[in-house]
Design a protein around this motif. Structure first.
Motif, PDB file in Angstrom:
ATOM      1  N   LYS A  65      42.293  36.852  35.838  1.00 13.12           N
ATOM      2  CA  LYS A  65      42.659  37.004  37.240  1.00 13.12           C
ATOM      3  C   LYS A  65      41.560  37.678  38.043  1.00 13.12           C
ATOM      4  O   LYS A  65      41.191  37.255  39.134  1.00 13.12           O
ATOM      5  N   ILE A  66      41.031  38.750  37.471  1.00 16.54           N
ATOM      6  CA  ILE A  66      40.001  39.506  38.203  1.00 16.54           C
ATOM      7  C   ILE A  66      38.767  38.648  38.479  1.00 16.54           C
ATOM      8  O   ILE A  66      38.295  38.524  39.612  1.00 16.54           O
ATOM      9  N   PHE A  67      38.272  38.031  37.410  1.00 15.44           N
ATOM     10  CA  PHE A  67      36.974  37.371  37.584  1.00 15.44           C
ATOM     11  C   PHE A  67      37.055  36.012  38.261  1.00 15.44           C
ATOM     12  O   PHE A  67      36.083  35.563  38.886  1.00 15.44           O
ATOM     13  N   SER A  68      38.213  35.360  38.192  1.00  8.80           N
ATOM     14  CA  SER A  68      38.297  34.100  38.947  1.00  8.80           C
ATOM     15  C   SER A  68      38.431  34.425  40.436  1.00  8.80           C
ATOM     16  O   SER A  68      37.899  33.718  41.282  1.00  8.80           O
ATOM     17  N   LEU A  69      39.106  35.536  40.761  1.00  4.80           N
ATOM     18  CA  LEU A  69      39.169  35.980  42.160  1.00  4.80           C
ATOM     19  C   LEU A  69      37.750  36.201  42.714  1.00  4.80           C
ATOM     20  O   LEU A  69      37.405  35.765  43.811  1.00  4.80           O
ATOM     21  N   LEU A  70      36.954  36.934  41.908  1.00  2.00           N
ATOM     22  CA  LEU A  70      35.598  37.235  42.370  1.00  2.00           C
ATOM     23  C   LEU A  70      34.765  35.957  42.480  1.00  2.00           C
ATOM     24  O   LEU A  70      34.028  35.758  43.442  1.00  2.00           O
ATOM     25  N   ALA A  71      34.906  35.070  41.504  1.00  2.00           N
ATOM     26  CA  ALA A  71      34.121  33.836  41.497  1.00  2.00           C
ATOM     27  C   ALA A  71      34.460  32.980  42.710  1.00  2.00           C
ATOM     28  O   ALA A  71      33.581  32.421  43.367  1.00  2.00           O
ATOM     29  N   LYS A  72      35.760  32.888  43.017  1.00  2.50           N
ATOM     30  CA  LYS A  72      36.172  32.092  44.185  1.00  2.50           C
ATOM     31  C   LYS A  72      35.514  32.606  45.454  1.00  2.50           C
ATOM     32  O   LYS A  72      35.302  31.863  46.410  1.00  2.50           O
ATOM     33  N   ASN A  73      35.223  33.893  45.473  1.00  2.00           N
ATOM     34  CA  ASN A  73      34.610  34.465  46.667  1.00  2.00           C
ATOM     35  C   ASN A  73      33.091  34.544  46.564  1.00  2.00           C
ATOM     36  O   ASN A  73      32.440  35.245  47.337  1.00  2.00           O
ATOM     37  N   GLY A  74      32.550  33.842  45.564  1.00  2.00           N
ATOM     38  CA  GLY A  74      31.095  33.737  45.470  1.00  2.00           C
ATOM     39  C   GLY A  74      30.398  34.988  44.985  1.00  2.00           C
ATOM     40  O   GLY A  74      29.210  35.183  45.230  1.00  2.00           O
ATOM     41  N   ILE A  75      31.124  35.869  44.302  1.00  2.00           N
ATOM     42  CA  ILE A  75      30.492  37.092  43.812  1.00  2.00           C
ATOM     43  C   ILE A  75      30.025  36.875  42.370  1.00  2.00           C
ATOM     44  O   ILE A  75      30.845  36.616  41.485  1.00  2.00           O
ATOM     45  N   ASN A 116      26.893  43.183  47.129  1.00  2.00           N
ATOM     46  CA  ASN A 116      28.217  42.581  46.928  1.00  2.00           C
ATOM     47  C   ASN A 116      29.295  43.595  46.583  1.00  2.00           C
ATOM     48  O   ASN A 116      30.469  43.255  46.480  1.00  2.00           O
ATOM     49  N   ALA A 117      28.893  44.859  46.396  1.00  2.00           N
ATOM     50  CA  ALA A 117      29.827  45.849  45.869  1.00  2.00           C
ATOM     51  C   ALA A 117      31.054  46.062  46.766  1.00  2.00           C
ATOM     52  O   ALA A 117      32.199  45.986  46.307  1.00  2.00           O
ATOM     53  N   GLU A 118      30.800  46.300  48.051  1.00  2.00           N
ATOM     54  CA  GLU A 118      31.940  46.542  48.953  1.00  2.00           C
ATOM     55  C   GLU A 118      32.853  45.343  49.035  1.00  2.00           C
ATOM     56  O   GLU A 118      34.079  45.471  49.026  1.00  2.00           O
ATOM     57  N   LYS A 119      32.257  44.181  49.115  1.00  2.00           N
ATOM     58  CA  LYS A 119      33.055  42.950  49.238  1.00  2.00           C
ATOM     59  C   LYS A 119      33.928  42.786  48.001  1.00  2.00           C
ATOM     60  O   LYS A 119      35.127  42.480  48.084  1.00  2.00           O
ATOM     61  N   ALA A 120      33.345  43.066  46.811  1.00  2.00           N
ATOM     62  CA  ALA A 120      34.113  42.930  45.575  1.00  2.00           C
ATOM     63  C   ALA A 120      35.288  43.906  45.580  1.00  2.00           C
ATOM     64  O   ALA A 120      36.418  43.556  45.212  1.00  2.00           O
ATOM     65  N   GLU A 121      35.027  45.127  46.033  1.00  2.00           N
ATOM     66  CA  GLU A 121      36.090  46.130  46.070  1.00  2.00           C
ATOM     67  C   GLU A 121      37.207  45.687  47.014  1.00  2.00           C
ATOM     68  O   GLU A 121      38.390  45.779  46.700  1.00  2.00           O
ATOM     69  N   GLU A 122      36.819  45.148  48.179  1.00  2.00           N
ATOM     70  CA  GLU A 122      37.843  44.723  49.139  1.00  2.00           C
ATOM     71  C   GLU A 122      38.704  43.601  48.575  1.00  2.00           C
ATOM     72  O   GLU A 122      39.928  43.599  48.712  1.00  2.00           O
ATOM     73  N   ILE A 123      38.032  42.645  47.930  1.00  2.00           N
ATOM     74  CA  ILE A 123      38.762  41.492  47.395  1.00  2.00           C
ATOM     75  C   ILE A 123      39.800  41.944  46.378  1.00  2.00           C
ATOM     76  O   ILE A 123      40.961  41.510  46.392  1.00  2.00           O
ATOM     77  N   LEU A 124      39.388  42.841  45.480  1.00  2.00           N
ATOM     78  CA  LEU A 124      40.320  43.271  44.430  1.00  2.00           C
ATOM     79  C   LEU A 124      41.407  44.173  44.980  1.00  2.00           C
ATOM     80  O   LEU A 124      42.573  44.060  44.603  1.00  2.00           O
ATOM     81  N   THR A 125      41.023  45.062  45.906  1.00  2.00           N
ATOM     82  CA  THR A 125      42.020  45.971  46.495  1.00  2.00           C
ATOM     83  C   THR A 125      43.080  45.178  47.244  1.00  2.00           C
ATOM     84  O   THR A 125      44.272  45.521  47.225  1.00  2.00           O
ATOM     85  N   ALA A 126      42.671  44.083  47.870  1.00  2.00           N
ATOM     86  CA  ALA A 126      43.636  43.266  48.608  1.00  2.00           C
ATOM     87  C   ALA A 126      44.678  42.664  47.669  1.00  2.00           C
ATOM     88  O   ALA A 126      45.792  42.336  48.077  1.00  2.00           O
ATOM     89  N   GLU A 127      44.315  42.526  46.382  1.00  2.00           N
ATOM     90  CA  GLU A 127      45.246  41.944  45.422  1.00  2.00           C
ATOM     91  C   GLU A 127      45.746  42.997  44.424  1.00  2.00           C
ATOM     92  O   GLU A 127      46.057  42.681  43.270  1.00  2.00           O
ATOM     93  N   LYS A 128      45.821  44.223  44.887  1.00  4.15           N
ATOM     94  CA  LYS A 128      46.102  45.337  43.971  1.00  4.15           C
ATOM     95  C   LYS A 128      47.412  45.166  43.215  1.00  4.15           C
ATOM     96  O   LYS A 128      47.468  45.333  41.995  1.00  4.15           O
ATOM     97  N   SER A 129      48.446  44.782  43.919  1.00  2.00           N
ATOM     98  CA  SER A 129      49.733  44.668  43.224  1.00  2.00           C
ATOM     99  C   SER A 129      49.758  43.458  42.310  1.00  2.00           C
ATOM    100  O   SER A 129      50.310  43.496  41.217  1.00  2.00           O
TER     101      SER A 129
END
Lengths: 402, 402
Positions: A277-287, A312-325
């Protein structure tokens, strides 16, 4: 008699004097009895100037028109170089990407080479001419001009060398070759006589930045012998070729990369599917993710850490935080205070002692290791940024690379 | 719905602001319901700058490489103009000479258009795009880029208009149109609504310099309706078309050309073959001759006078003097103190009174005539340079052209 492809970058041809230097260099190679094809980039700042002109008119210009515009840079270089060679009494002809049948896909701005029709070049070489080809450009199926994106000129040179079965593809740059490590960190760093394709790929992606990976991958695929040398002197460079079967070096060099941020996702549930889940989220966002580490947290939980580029650090943090639950973690931390230090060598495959020797060097230097990642011919560690230079020195000494 | 070809020169696109002006102009034409093809030259001083770059490296660069270099100028313009049009929400595509199949002979630097393959342009127009074509360039049978020499962009525009059967070919320049005479000499000079192809040819070669003769000759051959107008305002320009069968104007305009030198070859033997010898000698050396006058000298001898451009005067004298005994003359004199003043009008064919009216105007102004030459639609006289302006005024008034 050999067929040699030589590539010169933008700073090598940035003014009339430099162009003449390149011309003399090329003619010397020709007069030594070789057939020569030269690939050149746009002069100095030309490409940046053209981009500025475009932005002034349309910041969102279509990529198709940007390619039409930018390809003029290389076209100017090849004509001027041909003229320079003519003053030395040798016949030369310049050719654009479309004239040499450099066929690409249609991704304007970052086109991939599909094939090259070598007929025009061969005919001109048979006529005893030095052939000069515009780097960085090709033509697609619509008969439109395309540019090749980053590393385009190096890739053009290798593609031509591959297509013509050249004996050697020489990439001229502003360093003497590939070194055991950055001489600015370790003055005793030694220039390597040769590296294998795989070693070059690992060194380049780790920050050595002498050749673009794209061109090395193509050279590996078509077994093109390459060399990296300086346009400013006549020193032998570093050969990049298929790895020697006879003897493989344990450690070829030490690379350091400061552009690293570590992201720690803490206390995820210890169940299947989390990493996916984590890494496909990041990949979809080009990270792009580099090192991944999973470690045990408290009972029933786990931590996952990984590295990305600092930008890319901040963007990665935002993407994951948005899907925290959805992801189910408690905490997420970024740290940019790290550097990645790596050793590269085709010989370490069957030598487990190599990694531990690296760790020993760091221990002796009292440097803490935060993450470890290995591949067949590479061992990377994450250390504090302040320790990076010392780490490189310690490892370089330990392996007697000087 | 009409198909209109519009051509804009270098000063019209010399910077971002000007490029946007042209873009708006073009889009207005398109939104009025027309299909539009735009031909542009290189921006401002680009061509001169490129020539300088070349000279710095090789003052005797091959023409083939000069064409490779110079064609980048137009290529930059077309890309920038396409980008500008895109900001106005209209789809535009730029095309080089080779992309539109502008086939030429192989005289690099002064190539002649042989044919144009309209297919690519038509397909793009069918897609409702504004098509922008690089002027001044083509491709030869070797797949090399050629440039068209002087008047190349105007000629490109007419060739495209001819090949696509366009309704109109508009040449945009920095004057409002073609005037009865130079408004700087005669402020009352009037802008002509229309002129015929032949009148335009005579006016252009006599120094009106609004359109290149080459483009007018092609327009005449393929019956392309042209217009000359200003890029700086929206005024109607001057139409250039097949002459009206119904009514022909007696005198369309008065032209003055200061670039004139008269050479008098005195006391040649009065026998056959002299004129042939003199003028074939000059022709072999590339000297263009304008007016030729043969007059009677003393018994058994004759004088031949002729005019050339001032820059060719010394060369012409040297050539003839070198063959003095072969030609058999006693004396040769150059005078650059002349101007050529001409009236042009398709209607004067059947009106012998027109020439004498011109001579009367000069007589009334007390201006001496040194040579007279006539063609079907033109009468030219040579007067002293000091009298040229007054001559133009006098003739302009005499024929009520204001």
């Amino acid at each position: 008699m050999s067929l040699i492809v030589q590539k010169f970058g933008g700073s090598s041809v940035r003014d009339a004097e430099r162009v003449m230097n390149v011309a003399r260099r090329v003619v010397d190679t020709y007069k030594a009895g070789n057939s020569v094809v030269v690939v050149v980039s746009a002069q100095g700042d030309t490409t940046d100037d053209l981009i500025e002109k475009a932005k002034e008119i349309n910041p969102k210009a279509s990529k198709r028109e940007m390619d039409m515009l930018l390809s003029t840079g290389e076209q100017i270089s090849i004509a001027l170089l041909a003229m320079a060679i003519q003053t030395l009494g040798v016949n030369a002809v310049s050719l654009t990407g479309w004239q040499v049948g450099m066929k690409t896909d249609s991704k304007y701005g970052m086109a991939r080479i599909k094939s090259i029709d070598g007929e025009r070049i061969r005919n001109e070489l048979d006529d005893n001419k030095i052939v000069i080809v515009a780097g960085f450009q090709g033509i697609n199926k619509y008969d439109d001009i395309t540019t090749l994106g980053r590393g385009g000129s190096d890739t053009t040179a290798v593609a031509i060398a591959a297509g013509l079965h050249a004996d050697l593809c020489e990439i001229y740059t502003d360093v003497d070759g590939v070194y055991t490590t950055d001489p600015r960190i370790v003055p005793e760093a030694r220039k390597l006589t040769e590296v294998s394709f795989d070693e070059m790929l690992e060194l380049a992606s780790l920050g050595a930045n002498v050749l673009h990976n794209r061109s090395v991958e193509m050279a590996k695929k078509y077994n093109v012998n390459m060399s990296v040398r300086s346009s400013l002197n006549l020193n032998e460079g570093t050969y990049v070729k298929e790895e020697s079967k006879v003897e493989k070096t344990l450690v070829r060099g030490v690379a350091r990369d400061n552009d690293v941020a570590r992201i720690a996702v803490c206390n995820l549930k210890d169940e299947p599917g989390i990493a996916f889940k984590i890494f496909s989220l990041l990949a979809k966002n080009g990270i792009n993710v580099d090192i991944i580490l999973q470690s045990i947290g408290r009972e029933g939980f786990k931590d996952i850490s990984f590295t990305v580029s600092e930008s890319n650090a901040e963007k990665a943090e935002e993407i994951l935080t948005a899907e925290k639950s959805y992801l189910g973690f408690e905490d997420i931390k970024i740290s940019t205070n790290f550097s990645k230090v790596s050793i590269v060598g085709s010989g370490m495959v069957n030598n487990p002692g190599v990694a531990s020797k690296m760790f020993e060097a760091l221990y002796d230097a009292n440097i803490n290791i935060h993450m470890i990642a290995t591949s067949e011919i590479k061992v990377s560690v994450l250390v504090n940024k302040d320790n990076a230079d010392a780490a490189v020195k310690a490892i370089h000494d330990k392996f007697n690379l000087a």
